[in-house]
Write an enzyme that holds these catalytic residues in place. Structure first.
Site, short mmCIF file in Angstrom:
data_model
loop_
_atom_site.label_atom_id
_atom_site.label_comp_id
_atom_site.label_asym_id
_atom_site.label_seq_id
_atom_site.Cartn_x
_atom_site.Cartn_y
_atom_site.Cartn_z
N HIS A 438 0.84 -1.19 0.00
CA HIS A 438 0.00 0.00 0.00
C HIS A 438 0.88 1.24 0.00
CE1 HIS A 438 -3.30 -2.65 1.12
NE2 HIS A 438 -4.15 -1.64 1.10
N ASN A 472 13.05 -3.18 3.39
CA ASN A 472 12.99 -3.24 4.85
C ASN A 472 11.76 -2.52 5.35
OD1 ASN A 472 13.34 -3.22 7.55
ND2 ASN A 472 15.32 -2.21 7.55
#
Length: 600
Positions: A438, A472
């Site tokens: 998203h 990450n």
């Protein structure tokens, strides 16, 4: 039965190897009656009926949906494979390496096998790399194999970095260690890929065939293909027949989908025939993953981040084994939506949509009704024609009206207001481990009377971007949490712009270029009434040393708003004047390791 042995790397390991073989033999003998019962059952039934219903259900769930013969191969009725099976095995083999075990003066003590399980971490046996010193002095040698002329290819030697990450366990006989991002001759570790590890049990069933990629006796890479039947699964271990030799310790054991199901570690001595072996034993991947999860709390923050990346990858793979569900949305659904509000922060602090550099502006996707801005509940998106992804998203977050809405059924939508050819859908995201990340986070626009609708709006393909496996997520999510918590706890309003950095050298996958970097600009009114505009970049580039490219873990930086403008061609106008690090040379690129590092 093949005469296999575990590596006898050095005298100190002799007792350890013998202990593991004795323990493996005890497990084998304890299960003799049950194993014979299973073998008898398999004469009249297939593995899907003999194994537990839960394991059988997961085994079928991870089958490629277009492989019509997959179930028949599991139950033993068909041995036909698409020719792509061989290419998939070759791709998997790239992540497998020979481990050259050395002492502190460089003497070679022996060889084992290992394989990458993330962009930075390598998995092998504890009895191959028993401690951090053994890892520090040893080498991971990739590409050590024969070419079509049966000549050795030049190996790529990578040193290990146990000071960055090192976990080992004698009981499960595994070692997980970090590997340097660049080899001694300049090759990049990313070039060899990695083998994702799935957490659930059921990746292979009793009676099913497996394959092993290995470096037998330290020789060039070799493979045993489907000559190896699983004879028993017990606790943390899998027993199977296979052709392996010294040096094969630490090899990945694969099912027919080239998913790793076990870490090969020991031969089981035949109690009736000295010098012969009754079976092989591997450590179940599900057991190793569970052990690692339990160790997280004892790790440093950087190590937790590295392990979090792996766990996210496992969750992603597990989630993406299901087919992508695509829903339909009527154009009427969007009637009256105003999207991102420039005046959201108050009349004195208007923050308009950003503008575009002239060369970027011609790449904007037009709406059928005119203009380029797709409006949703509390957020807006502008799309790129060539990349089929968002140039930017803009969302308003109202901390006084935030609501807790469940994620829902995870159904995704094309936006009917623009042509579907300008949107990235199932052709990019289905049947792989790519995360549909998203851009406007699901929680951010979920406030006010239309919270349920806003939640659903975030599940548009226009609002997601494929994320690299080594992206990450932890710091990026902490940053968003920090902003959202500020809006919630202090009843502040926040406007956030997010998007990918489009580079001409981004990796191409299925005809799409996958962004390697993402940016964010957050705007809020501080307690003193002044505006604060801060920018962040998550990237592999080492911004402090300003090197060209450093393959490895992503880092998050707080950067000047002007730097985001230069990277993207998106112009934020007067926001630069409200950037607390604008013009401060000493903090032009500030590493963000937790929320306290942010300058607001």
């Amino acid at each position: 039965m093949s005469t296999i042995r575990t590596d006898r790397l050095q005298p100190a390991n002799e007792a350890l190897v013998e202990m593991q073989q004795r323990q493996a033999l005890n497990r084998y003998l304890e299960r003799t009656g049950e194993r014979e019962h299973i073998a008898e059952e398999l004469k009249s039934k297939n593995p899907l009926e003999v194994d537990t219903p839960e394991r059988a259900a997961f085994r079928t769930a991870i089958l490629a949906p277009r492989d019509g013969l997959a179930v028949e191969r599991i139950i033993g009725n068909n041995d036909l494979f698409p020719i792509a099976y061989l290419q998939a095995g070759l791709n998997a083999s790239k992540a497998v390496c020979r481990i050259e075990v050395r002492d502190r003066v460089g003497r070679v003590l022996g060889h084992g096998t290992g394989f990458l399980v993330s962009p930075t971490l390598l998995l092998t046996n504890n009895h191959v790399l028993e401690n951090a010193d053994a890892a520090l002095y040893s080498l991971a040698q990739f590409n050590y194999e024969l070419d079509l002329t049966l000549r050795e290819r030049p190996a790529a030697n990578f040193r290990m970095e146990p000071n960055r990450f090192f976990i080992t366990d004698v009981g499960l006989d595994f070692t997980l260690v970090a590997v340097e991002p660049q080899s001694t001759d300049g090759l990049h570790l990313n070039d060899f890929g990695y083998l994702p590890l799935l957490r659930p049990s059921g990746k292979a069933l009793v009676g099913e065939y497996v394959s092993i990629i290995q470096h037998p006796a330290g020789a060039p890479k070799a493979i045993t293909i489907r000559e190896n039947k699983i004879t028993d699964i017990v606790d943390d271990y899998i027993h199977y027949s296979a052709d392996t030799k010294e040096g094969s310790s630490g090899s990945p054991v694969f099912n027919d989908e080239w998913i790793v199901l076990a870490l090969h570690h020991a031969g089981i001595p035949d109690p009736d025939q000295p010098g012969e072996y009754a079976a092989n034993e591997g450590i179940r991947i599900s057991s190793i993953v569970q052990y690692l999860i339990e160790q997280q709390a004892s790790l440093t923050q950087e190590q937790q981040m590295m392990l979090d990346g792996m766990i996210q990858d496992w969750r992603t793979v597990e989630h993406e084994t299901a087919q992508l569900t695509v829903g339909e949305m009527s154009k009427d659904r969007y009637a009256g939506l105003t999207g991102y509000e420039p005046g959201f922060l108050g009349a004195a602090h208007c923050v308009p949509h950003p503008a575009f550099r002239s060369d970027v502006e011609q790449d904007l996707v037009p709406l059928e009704s005119g203009g380029h801005v797709l409006n949703y509940n509390h957020f807006s998106i502008v799309m790129s024609k060539t990349r089929r992804l968002a140039y930017y998203t803009a969302v308003n977050i109202d901390g006084t009206q935030l609501k807790n809405v469940r994620r829902g059924k995870d159904q995704w939508y094309f936006d009917p207001r623009i042509e579907q050819k300008f949107q990235s859908g199932p052709e990019l995201y289905s049947d792989n481990a790519l995360d549909r990340g998203h851009l406007v986070r699901r929680r951010d626009p979920v406030w006010g009377d239309n919270a349920e609708q806003a939640n659903e709006d975030t599940f548009h393909f226009t609002n997601c971007s494929p994320q690299h496996a080594n992206f990450n997520q932890k710091i990026w999510l902490q940053l968003e949490d920090y902003l959202l918590e500020h809006a919630d706890n202090h009843q502040l309003k926040v406007s956030v712009f997010t998007g990918p950095v489009f580079r001409t050298d981004d990796m191409v996958y299925r005809g799409f270029q996958i962004p390697a970097e993402f940016w964010k600009v957050a705007v809020m009114v501080k307690s003193d009434g002044n505006l604060s505009a801060t920018a962040y970049l998550q990237t592999q580039k080492n911004l402090i040393q300003d090197v060209e490219f450093a393959y490895g873990a992503y880092k998050t930086y707080q950067v000047p708003v002007a730097q985001v403008e230069a990277l993207t061609g998106i112009q934020f106008g007067e926001l630069k004047q409200h950037d607390p690090i604008n013009g401060l040379e000493a903090v032009m690129s500030r590493v963000i390791e937790n929320a306290k590092d942010m300058i607001l």
